[in-house]
Design an enzyme around this catalytic site. Structure first.
Site, PDB file in Angstrom:
ATOM      1  N   HIS A   1       0.830  -1.201   0.000  1.00  0.00           N
ATOM      2  CA  HIS A   1       0.000   0.000   0.000  1.00  0.00           C
ATOM      3  C   HIS A   1       0.873   1.262   0.000  1.00  0.00           C
ATOM      4  O   HIS A   1       0.707   2.133   0.855  1.00  0.00           O
ATOM      5  CB  HIS A   1      -0.914   0.014   1.242  1.00  0.00           C
ATOM      6  CG  HIS A   1      -1.895  -1.113   1.290  1.00  0.00           C
ATOM      7  ND1 HIS A   1      -2.543  -1.488   2.459  1.00  0.00           N
ATOM      8  CD2 HIS A   1      -2.357  -1.943   0.321  1.00  0.00           C
ATOM      9  CE1 HIS A   1      -3.362  -2.511   2.198  1.00  0.00           C
ATOM     10  NE2 HIS A   1      -3.255  -2.805   0.919  1.00  0.00           N
TER      11      HIS A   1
HETATM   12  C1  LIG Z   1       0.104  -8.232  -4.207  1.00  0.00           C
HETATM   13  C2  LIG Z   1      -0.823  -7.081  -3.907  1.00  0.00           C
HETATM   14  C3  LIG Z   1      -1.955  -7.309  -3.118  1.00  0.00           C
HETATM   15  C4  LIG Z   1      -2.830  -6.241  -2.836  1.00  0.00           C
HETATM   16  N1  LIG Z   1      -4.009  -6.508  -2.199  1.00  0.00           N
HETATM   17  C5  LIG Z   1      -4.929  -5.510  -2.054  1.00  0.00           C
HETATM   18  C6  LIG Z   1      -6.220  -5.788  -1.522  1.00  0.00           C
HETATM   19  O1  LIG Z   1      -6.582  -6.931  -1.257  1.00  0.00           O
HETATM   20  N2  LIG Z   1      -7.078  -4.736  -1.356  1.00  0.00           N
HETATM   21  C7  LIG Z   1      -6.719  -3.452  -1.647  1.00  0.00           C
HETATM   22  O2  LIG Z   1      -7.530  -2.550  -1.412  1.00  0.00           O
HETATM   23  N3  LIG Z   1      -5.504  -3.173  -2.165  1.00  0.00           N
HETATM   24  C8  LIG Z   1      -4.620  -4.171  -2.407  1.00  0.00           C
HETATM   25  N4  LIG Z   1      -3.416  -3.894  -2.991  1.00  0.00           N
HETATM   26  C9  LIG Z   1      -3.113  -2.494  -3.308  1.00  0.00           C
HETATM   27  C10 LIG Z   1      -3.841  -1.972  -4.545  1.00  0.00           C
HETATM   28  O3  LIG Z   1      -3.753  -2.869  -5.611  1.00  0.00           O
HETATM   29  C11 LIG Z   1      -3.250  -0.593  -4.887  1.00  0.00           C
HETATM   30  O4  LIG Z   1      -3.540   0.291  -3.838  1.00  0.00           O
HETATM   31  C12 LIG Z   1      -3.774  -0.011  -6.177  1.00  0.00           C
HETATM   32  O5  LIG Z   1      -3.549  -0.869  -7.263  1.00  0.00           O
HETATM   33  C13 LIG Z   1      -3.118   1.339  -6.438  1.00  0.00           C
HETATM   34  O6  LIG Z   1      -3.577   1.861  -7.663  1.00  0.00           O
HETATM   35  P1  LIG Z   1      -2.735   2.958  -8.464  1.00  0.00           P
HETATM   36  O7  LIG Z   1      -3.527   3.310  -9.661  1.00  0.00           O
HETATM   37  O8  LIG Z   1      -2.355   4.027  -7.535  1.00  0.00           O
HETATM   38  O9  LIG Z   1      -1.372   2.241  -8.877  1.00  0.00           O
HETATM   39  P2  LIG Z   1      -1.021   0.863  -9.565  1.00  0.00           P
HETATM   40  O10 LIG Z   1      -2.052  -0.149  -9.329  1.00  0.00           O
HETATM   41  O11 LIG Z   1       0.381   0.577  -9.157  1.00  0.00           O
HETATM   42  O12 LIG Z   1      -1.055   1.197 -11.129  1.00  0.00           O
HETATM   43  C14 LIG Z   1      -0.101   2.004 -11.747  1.00  0.00           C
HETATM   44  C15 LIG Z   1       0.054   1.549 -13.193  1.00  0.00           C
HETATM   45  O13 LIG Z   1       0.864   2.485 -13.887  1.00  0.00           O
HETATM   46  C16 LIG Z   1       1.767   1.790 -14.723  1.00  0.00           C
HETATM   47  N5  LIG Z   1       2.949   2.634 -14.908  1.00  0.00           N
HETATM   48  C17 LIG Z   1       3.754   3.137 -13.948  1.00  0.00           C
HETATM   49  N6  LIG Z   1       4.717   3.905 -14.482  1.00  0.00           N
HETATM   50  C18 LIG Z   1       4.512   3.886 -15.819  1.00  0.00           C
HETATM   51  C19 LIG Z   1       5.192   4.487 -16.915  1.00  0.00           C
HETATM   52  N7  LIG Z   1       6.276   5.269 -16.725  1.00  0.00           N
HETATM   53  N8  LIG Z   1       4.716   4.266 -18.171  1.00  0.00           N
HETATM   54  C20 LIG Z   1       3.611   3.501 -18.367  1.00  0.00           C
HETATM   55  N9  LIG Z   1       2.942   2.885 -17.361  1.00  0.00           N
HETATM   56  C21 LIG Z   1       3.389   3.093 -16.102  1.00  0.00           C
HETATM   57  C22 LIG Z   1       2.063   0.520 -13.967  1.00  0.00           C
HETATM   58  O14 LIG Z   1       2.550  -0.504 -14.806  1.00  0.00           O
HETATM   59  C23 LIG Z   1       0.713   0.197 -13.331  1.00  0.00           C
HETATM   60  O15 LIG Z   1      -0.061  -0.631 -14.176  1.00  0.00           O
HETATM   61  C24 LIG Z   1      -2.522  -4.923  -3.299  1.00  0.00           C
HETATM   62  C25 LIG Z   1      -1.395  -4.707  -4.085  1.00  0.00           C
HETATM   63  C26 LIG Z   1      -0.560  -5.776  -4.414  1.00  0.00           C
HETATM   64  C27 LIG Z   1       0.649  -5.513  -5.291  1.00  0.00           C
END
Ligand SMILES: Cc1cc2nc3c(=O)[nH]c(=O)nc-3n(C[C@H](O)[C@H](O)[C@H](O)COP(=O)(O)OP(=O)(O)OC[C@H]3O[C@@H](n4cnc5c(N)ncnc54)[C@H](O)[C@@H]3O)c2cc1C
Length: 538
Positions: free
Chosen positions: A471
């Protein structure tokens, strides 16, 4: 096409929601750029197998960093999984649907972020949600994110709840309703027993039907491009070639809790001296970029419970149960094959007058240690203790100017003096549940903490075992003061035009619960603000 109204970088929850909502307006074109693939097929649809395949190691779908050696963890580095591909973290996460405590959002507003109190954000939680169980003022029933009770039919839920009752913990039916404290079964972002990630919910239905939405997977954004102080496009690597894409209105960075900060730094937005020392021309001095990174530290307890077919493990019973489970899931989308592993949760107030819980636990129906990398040849269950409001802050920095290199990630776990004692109190509270008559009758051996008697024993155990619960937040935090925050309350990067960050990295303080649902909410609200602010700029 290489010119769009909006360019959204990152196809995780932040990016999928933003791109989807913006393209509801047919007059506005959007490119959604994602470094990883759009992974599909039955393995991707199965909650458990998608997680087992990708969470434990670096791959085309997982950025998988090792953090810097951390004094709070007895100088260990921790493996940090991070989703890479459409859906981001939701493509292989545990799908637990939690919003956190209402007081968390009221705190964001009180820190100087108007529009982010619980009353302000509740409509966005309702908008995103299609809850299959709860129909009341806290839930939505027609949003894109399907939320349902687990379809595992696992009798172990009753066992754990009975143990919690014996330990004096209340049982709660809905963690996202009027109150949060207590233990109970979780809800998950699943649709009829399948993983329901943000790419499936917000992007797949519109591919080919919305001509104004262009999804570009396997496209790595290397930097944001500026003319003066205005973001005008991005440079990307696509199929091994560098390309420029131009944005007529805005660039929206949605790279997630760690990689959004990395992209801003590569683009010359960050602490000036640090950038200059690396030879990166400074576009805008923003000292808070990469600072204030934090996460929920988590420590796992594990118990040997032999022979129970309702639990998982590396054992003849476990192997047989898994095979049966996969067969049943492929036919019915029910049973153990529909597990998210962390099937039950609990929130605990450690003091009678605590306004919000300090500790969460996740009951896991198998022995899973070190992010599933430590394969334990034992059948049983584990319980993850999670510190909900850590005071410790770390950082994201560049290791090199190579956009493809891993960043330097330092969580500085337990560097705040309150964090370790609170974690120890939480571990003792959770261990109490596992010592109730209902659990002790079943547990053959406490695999990790039988030696822990004093607070110091528990503290040492925590330092030896703690790690991420995935997180990461705070590295592009929201706030009114440009010297101490990266974005304002409308998620615009302070001091620049045409640039926002919309993802988990903007949380000024981590919410007390899992971070997926709050991130989707942030993006629903962010997309609304984008549409309001860009009226008249077309
Ligand atoms: C193993 C695991 C288990 C989890 N379990 C839970 C759960 O059960 N419940 C829960 O609420 N949360 C859980 N989480 C956390 C939750 O998934 C995250 O809080 C959420 O995905 C965050 O979303 P985000 O959009 O901020 O970032 P992310 O999900 O990290 O998405 C960012 C995206 O941007 C892309 N990206 C980054 N930089 C670049 C770039 N320069 N060019 C192109 N693309 C790029 C990445 O590839 C990624 O696909 C878990 C996370 C993991 C890894």
């Amino acid at each position: 096409m290489s010119e769009f109204d909006f360019i959204v970088v990152g196809g995780g929850p932040g990016g999928c929601v933003t791109a989807s909502r913006l393209t509801e307006d047919p007059g506005c074109s959007v490119a959604l750029l994602e470094a990883g693939p759009d992974w599909r097929g039955w393995l991707a649809d199965n909650t458990a197998l998608s997680m087992l395949k990708h969470a434990p190691r670096k791959s085309s779908n997982n950025w998988g960093f090792n953090t810097l050696p951390d004094p709070g963890l007895n100088n260990r580095s921790d493996f940090h999984s991070l989703g890479r591909g459409l859906g981001g973290g939701t493509s292989f996460n545990a799908l637990v649907y939690m919003r956190g405590h209402r007081g968390d959002y009221d705190e964001w507003a009180a820190l100087g972020n108007p529009g982010w109190s619980y009353a302000d954000v509740l409509p966005y939680f309702r908008k995103l949600e299609n809850n299959q169980t709860f129909r009341d003022e806290y839930h939505g029933n027609d949003g894109p994110m399907w939320v349902e009770d687990l379809r595992t039919d696992n009798p172990y839920h009753d066992v754990v709840k009975q143990a919690c009752r014996e330990a004096g913990e209340p049982i709660i039916a809905d963690f996202n309703g009027a109150t949060q404290v207590g233990c109970g079964s979780v809800q998950a972002t699943m649709k009829n027993g399948e993983r329901w990630h943000t790419g499936k919910a917000y992007i797949h239905p519109y591919l080919g039907t919305r001509q104004n939405l262009q999804l570009m997977c396997e496209t790595h954004c290397t930097r944001v491009l500026f003319e003066g102080r205005r973001a005008v496009g991005v440079e990307v690597i696509q199929g091994g070639q560098r390309r420029v894409l131009r944005a007529r209105r805005e660039v929206i960075v949605c790279g997630g809790g760690i990689l959004s900060a990395k992209l801003l730094l590569l683009s010359g937005v960050g602490p000036g001296a640090e950038l200059q020392a690396m030879g990166i021309p400074v576009v805008h001095e923003s000292p808070a970029v990469g600072r204030y990174l934090h996460d929920h530290p988590a420590v796992t307890l594990a118990y040997h419970i032999p022979g129970d077919p309702n639990l998982m493990g590396i054992s003849p019973t476990g192997a047989l149960a898994l095979l049966r489970a996969i067969r049943r899931w492929r036919k019915e989308r029910r049973g153990m094959g529909a597990t998210n592993f962390g099937e039950l949760s609990g929130y605990f107030c450690l003091k009678p007058d605590s306004p919000r819980p300090e500790i969460q636990c996740q009951f896991v129906i198998g022995v899973a240690l070190d992010h599933g990398r430590d394969v334990y040849a034992k059948h049983g269950m584990s319980v993850v203790a999670i510190l909900l409001r850590p005071g410790s802050r770390g950082s994201v920095r560049l290791a090199s100017t190579d956009a493809l290199a891993d960043p330097l990630v330092d969580f500085s776990y337990f560097s705040h003096p309150d964090d370790l004692p609170t974690m120890v109190a939480g571990l003792r509270r959770i261990a109490g549940i596992m010592q109730t008559p209902t659990m002790s009758r079943r547990i053959k051996r406490d695999l990790l903490t039988a030696h822990c008697k004093t607070d110091e024993d528990w503290a040492e155990f925590a330092r030896d075992r703690a790690g991420t619960v995935y997180h990461p937040v705070g590295s592009c935090r929201m706030g009114a003061d440009p010297s101490d925050a990266v974005v304002d309350a409308r998620l615009r990067v302070h001091g620049l035009q045409g640039l926002r960050v919309i993802d988990s990295s903007i949380m000024p303080r981590i919410i007390g619960g899992n971070t997926m649902a709050p991130t989707i909410m942030i993006a629903e609200k962010g997309a609304d603000m984008l549409r309001q602010d860009s009226k008249g700029t077309a």
